[in-house]
Design a protein around this motif. Structure first.
Motif, PDB file in Angstrom:
ATOM      1  N   LEU A   1       0.849  -1.188   0.000  1.00 39.00           N
ATOM      2  CA  LEU A   1       0.000   0.000   0.000  1.00 39.00           C
ATOM      3  C   LEU A   1       0.883   1.235   0.000  1.00 39.00           C
ATOM      4  O   LEU A   1       1.806   1.347   0.811  1.00 39.00           O
ATOM      5  N   LEU A   2       0.609   2.164  -0.911  1.00 40.13           N
ATOM      6  CA  LEU A   2       1.355   3.424  -1.011  1.00 40.13           C
ATOM      7  C   LEU A   2       0.524   4.567  -0.462  1.00 40.13           C
ATOM      8  O   LEU A   2      -0.666   4.686  -0.768  1.00 40.13           O
ATOM      9  N   HIS A   3       1.178   5.432   0.346  1.00 36.64           N
ATOM     10  CA  HIS A   3       0.464   6.617   0.837  1.00 36.64           C
ATOM     11  C   HIS A   3       1.464   7.654   1.324  1.00 36.64           C
ATOM     12  O   HIS A   3       2.319   7.364   2.171  1.00 36.64           O
ATOM     13  N   ASP A   4       1.367   8.840   0.770  1.00 34.67           N
ATOM     14  CA  ASP A   4       2.092  10.004   1.277  1.00 34.67           C
ATOM     15  C   ASP A   4       3.599   9.748   1.414  1.00 34.67           C
ATOM     16  O   ASP A   4       4.219  10.038   2.446  1.00 34.67           O
ATOM     17  N   GLY A   5       4.177   9.192   0.353  1.00 35.82           N
ATOM     18  CA  GLY A   5       5.629   8.999   0.326  1.00 35.82           C
ATOM     19  C   GLY A   5       6.137   7.782   1.069  1.00 35.82           C
ATOM     20  O   GLY A   5       7.353   7.595   1.201  1.00 35.82           O
ATOM     21  N   LEU A   6       5.230   6.947   1.557  1.00 38.30           N
ATOM     22  CA  LEU A   6       5.615   5.741   2.282  1.00 38.30           C
ATOM     23  C   LEU A   6       4.925   4.529   1.667  1.00 38.30           C
ATOM     24  O   LEU A   6       3.846   4.642   1.091  1.00 38.30           O
ATOM     25  N   ILE A   7       5.558   3.369   1.795  1.00 37.86           N
ATOM     26  CA  ILE A   7       4.969   2.127   1.312  1.00 37.86           C
ATOM     27  C   ILE A   7       4.830   1.176   2.496  1.00 37.86           C
ATOM     28  O   ILE A   7       5.770   0.982   3.269  1.00 37.86           O
ATOM     29  N   TYR A   8       3.628   0.606   2.654  1.00 37.78           N
ATOM     30  CA  TYR A   8       3.325  -0.260   3.786  1.00 37.78           C
ATOM     31  C   TYR A   8       3.107  -1.684   3.288  1.00 37.78           C
ATOM     32  O   TYR A   8       2.463  -1.896   2.251  1.00 37.78           O
ATOM     33  N   VAL A   9       3.603  -2.664   4.045  1.00 38.57           N
ATOM     34  CA  VAL A   9       3.358  -4.069   3.735  1.00 38.57           C
ATOM     35  C   VAL A   9       3.049  -4.807   5.032  1.00 38.57           C
ATOM     36  O   VAL A   9       3.433  -4.376   6.115  1.00 38.57           O
ATOM     37  N   ILE A  10       2.346  -5.922   4.890  1.00 40.92           N
ATOM     38  CA  ILE A  10       2.132  -6.841   6.005  1.00 40.92           C
ATOM     39  C   ILE A  10       2.593  -8.213   5.532  1.00 40.92           C
ATOM     40  O   ILE A  10       2.111  -8.735   4.532  1.00 40.92           O
ATOM     41  N   SER A  11       3.569  -8.789   6.224  1.00 40.06           N
ATOM     42  CA  SER A  11       4.074 -10.093   5.827  1.00 40.06           C
ATOM     43  C   SER A  11       3.028 -11.168   6.083  1.00 40.06           C
ATOM     44  O   SER A  11       2.087 -10.982   6.854  1.00 40.06           O
ATOM     45  N   ASP A  12       3.195 -12.304   5.451  1.00 39.64           N
ATOM     46  CA  ASP A  12       2.239 -13.392   5.599  1.00 39.64           C
ATOM     47  C   ASP A  12       2.063 -13.792   7.059  1.00 39.64           C
ATOM     48  O   ASP A  12       0.992 -14.248   7.473  1.00 39.64           O
ATOM     49  N   ASN A  13       3.117 -13.651   7.867  1.00 45.42           N
ATOM     50  CA  ASN A  13       3.067 -14.065   9.266  1.00 45.42           C
ATOM     51  C   ASN A  13       2.914 -12.896  10.240  1.00 45.42           C
ATOM     52  O   ASN A  13       3.246 -13.003  11.419  1.00 45.42           O
ATOM     53  N   GLY A  14       2.391 -11.753   9.762  1.00 42.63           N
ATOM     54  CA  GLY A  14       1.940 -10.713  10.668  1.00 42.63           C
ATOM     55  C   GLY A  14       2.931  -9.675  11.115  1.00 42.63           C
ATOM     56  O   GLY A  14       2.766  -9.076  12.177  1.00 42.63           O
ATOM     57  N   VAL A  15       3.962  -9.393  10.314  1.00 43.69           N
ATOM     58  CA  VAL A  15       4.882  -8.305  10.614  1.00 43.69           C
ATOM     59  C   VAL A  15       4.582  -7.146   9.655  1.00 43.69           C
ATOM     60  O   VAL A  15       4.734  -7.291   8.443  1.00 43.69           O
ATOM     61  N   ALA A  16       4.127  -6.028  10.202  1.00 42.25           N
ATOM     62  CA  ALA A  16       3.863  -4.840   9.390  1.00 42.25           C
ATOM     63  C   ALA A  16       5.143  -4.022   9.273  1.00 42.25           C
ATOM     64  O   ALA A  16       5.869  -3.859  10.260  1.00 42.25           O
ATOM     65  N   SER A  17       5.430  -3.520   8.066  1.00 36.23           N
ATOM     66  CA  SER A  17       6.629  -2.730   7.831  1.00 36.23           C
ATOM     67  C   SER A  17       6.301  -1.515   6.993  1.00 36.23           C
ATOM     68  O   SER A  17       5.336  -1.514   6.221  1.00 36.23           O
ATOM     69  N   CYS A  18       7.136  -0.489   7.144  1.00 36.25           N
ATOM     70  CA  CYS A  18       6.970   0.752   6.397  1.00 36.25           C
ATOM     71  C   CYS A  18       8.320   1.145   5.821  1.00 36.25           C
ATOM     72  O   CYS A  18       9.350   1.087   6.518  1.00 36.25           O
ATOM     73  N   PHE A  19       8.336   1.537   4.545  1.00 35.77           N
ATOM     74  CA  PHE A  19       9.565   1.920   3.861  1.00 35.77           C
ATOM     75  C   PHE A  19       9.391   3.267   3.170  1.00 35.77           C
ATOM     76  O   PHE A  19       8.287   3.636   2.769  1.00 35.77           O
ATOM     77  N   ASP A  20      10.494   3.964   3.020  1.00 36.46           N
ATOM     78  CA  ASP A  20      10.498   5.211   2.270  1.00 36.46           C
ATOM     79  C   ASP A  20      10.394   4.894   0.777  1.00 36.46           C
ATOM     80  O   ASP A  20      11.136   4.054   0.260  1.00 36.46           O
ATOM     81  N   VAL A  21       9.484   5.557   0.087  1.00 33.66           N
ATOM     82  CA  VAL A  21       9.259   5.275  -1.328  1.00 33.66           C
ATOM     83  C   VAL A  21      10.479   5.596  -2.175  1.00 33.66           C
ATOM     84  O   VAL A  21      10.829   4.855  -3.099  1.00 33.66           O
TER      85      VAL A  21
ATOM     86  N   PRO B   1      14.079   1.403   5.527  1.00 32.44           N
ATOM     87  CA  PRO B   1      13.051   1.034   6.501  1.00 32.44           C
ATOM     88  C   PRO B   1      12.731   2.207   7.427  1.00 32.44           C
ATOM     89  O   PRO B   1      13.626   2.906   7.888  1.00 32.44           O
ATOM     90  N   ILE B   2      11.457   2.426   7.675  1.00 40.14           N
ATOM     91  CA  ILE B   2      10.998   3.466   8.603  1.00 40.14           C
ATOM     92  C   ILE B   2      10.631   2.846   9.944  1.00 40.14           C
ATOM     93  O   ILE B   2      11.013   3.333  10.998  1.00 40.14           O
ATOM     94  N   TRP B   3       9.866   1.751   9.908  1.00 42.70           N
ATOM     95  CA  TRP B   3       9.540   1.008  11.123  1.00 42.70           C
ATOM     96  C   TRP B   3       9.095  -0.407  10.775  1.00 42.70           C
ATOM     97  O   TRP B   3       8.770  -0.721   9.629  1.00 42.70           O
ATOM     98  N   LYS B   4       9.093  -1.255  11.796  1.00 46.56           N
ATOM     99  CA  LYS B   4       8.627  -2.636  11.677  1.00 46.56           C
ATOM    100  C   LYS B   4       7.922  -2.993  12.977  1.00 46.56           C
ATOM    101  O   LYS B   4       8.464  -2.767  14.062  1.00 46.56           O
ATOM    102  N   LYS B   5       6.697  -3.553  12.871  1.00 42.15           N
ATOM    103  CA  LYS B   5       5.902  -3.872  14.059  1.00 42.15           C
ATOM    104  C   LYS B   5       5.238  -5.234  13.882  1.00 42.15           C
ATOM    105  O   LYS B   5       4.567  -5.472  12.878  1.00 42.15           O
ATOM    106  N   ARG B   6       5.429  -6.108  14.855  1.00 44.64           N
ATOM    107  CA  ARG B   6       4.754  -7.407  14.816  1.00 44.64           C
ATOM    108  C   ARG B   6       3.354  -7.262  15.398  1.00 44.64           C
ATOM    109  O   ARG B   6       3.197  -6.900  16.560  1.00 44.64           O
TER     110      ARG B   6
END
Length: 399
Positions: free
Chosen positions: A299-319, A324-329
Motif C-alpha cells: 500500500l502506497l500513501h504520502d511517500g511511504l509504502i506499507y506491507v504486512i508479511s504473511d506471518n503478521g509483521v507490518a513494515s513501512c519503507f520510504d518510497v 526502513p521506517i519502522w517494523k511492528k509485529r
C-alpha cells in the motif's frame, strides 16, 4: 475505530459458498462472486487427487471438491439485502486447489454496464449488471497447479487476463464486447524453472508512464513485463530472480512500480517504468529483502509504502530510497492486503482480527477488532465505509 459483531456494523449479510474474491461496487450495488462446493469424503478426495496424478506427499496442502457451482451475488449497499443471484456455470470434477485458496478467488471488475467475472480455467463471463444477462463467456483452459488467483482488469476496451499456469504462461487481451481474443503474448523464457516454479497468480495494473506511454504492468515468475494494451506488444521486461507463484498486485507512483517477487524468498522491488527492452541492469531503483509478503499487496500513501508479511509483521519503507521506517509485529496470518480509510490503516488476518493503525513514520496500533470467520479477501471502501468480506458474510462497517 473499534468494531465487532455488535459494534459499528451497519449490516451483515451471509453469502453462501466459499470465495476469496473482493467485493466490487457501483451505483449502490455490491457484487461478489462465489463458489458452491459439493463436498467429497476423505476417501473420495484421495482417490480424485491420485486420479489427477497428485503425489501423496502433496495432498495435505491441497483441497478438492466433487463439483462446483460458480455464481454472482448482488447486495444492496444501503441495506445489505441480497438483490439476486446469477448462475454462471457448473463444473464437474474441478482440479485440486491449495487449502488456502478457493474456486472463486479472482476479483471481478466493473466497466460501464458490464461486470467481468473470471475464474481462471473455469471460465470468464461478461454480465450485464442491469439486466443480469450473461452477454458472453469464454473458457481458456489452464493448469493452475493450486487453483485460480489472477484477477482481470479493463484497459482501452480490452479485458486483460494474466494466464500464468504450469503448462503455459501468457497474457491475453479479450474484446470487452464480444469476448473474442484480440491478442495473446507469451511470457519471456524462464531459466531453470520447473512447471511448479513457472506459475503465477498476479493481477495486472494499468499506468501511463512519464513518457506518456500507456502500459499494462504484468508481474509473473522470474519476470516483470510491461505490454501495450491494444496489441500485447512488449514495452520492457525485467528479470527479478527466481520468485514464483506471485500473488501481490504491484502498485505505482511517480514513474516507479513497486512489487513483491512472490514465493521463494519474497523481495520488494522499485523499478522505473520509462525504459524499453530489457531494463534489468538499468532501471532498478532499490530492493528490500526483509519482511516482504508473498500474499498481501503493498500500500502506497504520502511517500511511504506499507506491507504486512504473511506471518503478521507490518513494515513501512520510504518510497524514494527503500529505507526502513519502522517494523511492528501485530501477529496472525495474512492474505488480505492492507487498506487505508481516512486517517487509519486496516490489516485483516485469517482469524478475523482487524488491526487498526495510524499511518506515517510514527505509526501506532490504535485499535484491534474481531469478526466471526476468516478474512482472506481484501476489503473495498465506499463513502467512508469498509465493505469487508469474510468466509461467512459481507459486512458494512462505519462510524
Amino acid at each position: 475505530m473499534t468494531f465487532g459483531e455488535d459494534s459499528h456494523v451497519t449490516w451483515k449479510t451471509p453469502v453462501p459458498g466459499r470465495a476469496w474474491s473482493s467485493p466490487v461496487i457501483a451505483d449502490g450495488v455490491i457484487w461478489c462472486t462465489t463458489a458452491i462446493e459439493r463436498a467429497a469424503t476423505d476417501e473420495e478426495k484421495v482417490a480424485m487427487m491420485r486420479e489427477s496424478g497428485i503425489e501423496d506427499r502433496k495432498m495435505k496442502e491441497l483441497a478438492i471438491a466433487k463439483a462446483i457451482e460458480l455464481k454472482l451475488v448482488s447486495i444492496d449497499l444501503a441495506s445489505g439485502k441480497i438483490l439476486g443471484t446469477i448462475e454462471l456455470t457448473s463444473i464437474e470434477k474441478p482440479d485440486a486447489i491449495h487449502s488456502l485458496n478457493s474456486y472463486a478467488s479472482p476479483t471481478p471488475v466493473i466497466n460501464g454496464d458490464h461486470l467481468y467475472c473470471h475464474f481462471g480455467t473455469y471460465g470468464t463471463f461478461c454480465v450485464n449488471r442491469h439486466t443480469s444477462d450473461i452477454v458472453w463467456q469464454r473458457r481458456l483452459p489452464l493448469e493452475h497447479g493450486v487453483g485460480p488467483g489472477s484477477s482481470p482488469i479493463v484497459m482501452d476496451d480490452v479485458l486483460v487476463l494474466i494466464q500464468d499456469g504450469m503448462d503455459r504462461q501468457y497474457v491475453t487481451g479479450l474484446n470487452t464486447q464480444t469476448g473474442e481474443t484480440i491478442w495473446e503474448t507469451d511470457r519471456p523464457e524462464f531459466t531453470g524453472a520447473s512447471p511448479e516454479s513457472s506459475k503465477s497468480y498476479c493481477t495486472p495494473i494499468a499506468i501511463t508512464d512519464p513518457l506518456g506511454r500507456e502500459q499494462l504492468v504484468c508481474m509473473g515468475a522470474q519476470w516483470m513485463v510491461a505490454y501495450q494494451a491494444k496489441t500485447g506488444k512488449e514495452i520492457w521486461r525485467l528479470r527479478h530472480g527466481r520468485g514464483f507463484s506471485v500473488v501481490p498486485r504491484p502498485v505505482y507512483h511517480d514513474g516507479v512500480v513497486f512489487f513483491s517477487t512472490g514465493f521463494g524468498k519474497p523481495e520488494l522491488w522499485a523499478v522505473r517504468v520509462d525504459g524499453s527492452g530489457d531494463v534489468t541492469d538499468t532501471h532498478v531503483q532499490w530492493t528490500m529483502k526483509s519482511g516482504i509478503p508473498a500474499r498481501p499487496s503493498p500500500l502506497l500513501h504520502d511517500g511511504l509504502i506499507y506491507v504486512i508479511s504473511d506471518n503478521g509483521v507490518a513494515s513501512c519503507f520510504d518510497v524514494e530510497s527503500g529505507d526502513p521506517i519502522w517494523k511492528k509485529r501485530i501477529g496472525g496470518d495474512y492474505s488480505a492486503s492492507p487498506t487505508l480509510i481516512g486517517k487509519h490503516l486496516y490489516f485483516g488476518s485469517h482469524d478475523g482480527k482487524v488491526t487498526v493503525m495510524t499511518p506515517g513514520p510514527d505509526a501506532e496500533v490504535v485499535a484491534e477488532s474481531e469478526l466471526d470467520g476468516k478474512i482472506m479477501a481484501s476489503p473495498a471502501v465506499v463513502d467512508g465505509a469498509l465493505i469487508l468480506r469474510t468466509d461467512q458474510a459481507v459486512y458494512r462497517i462505519e462510524n
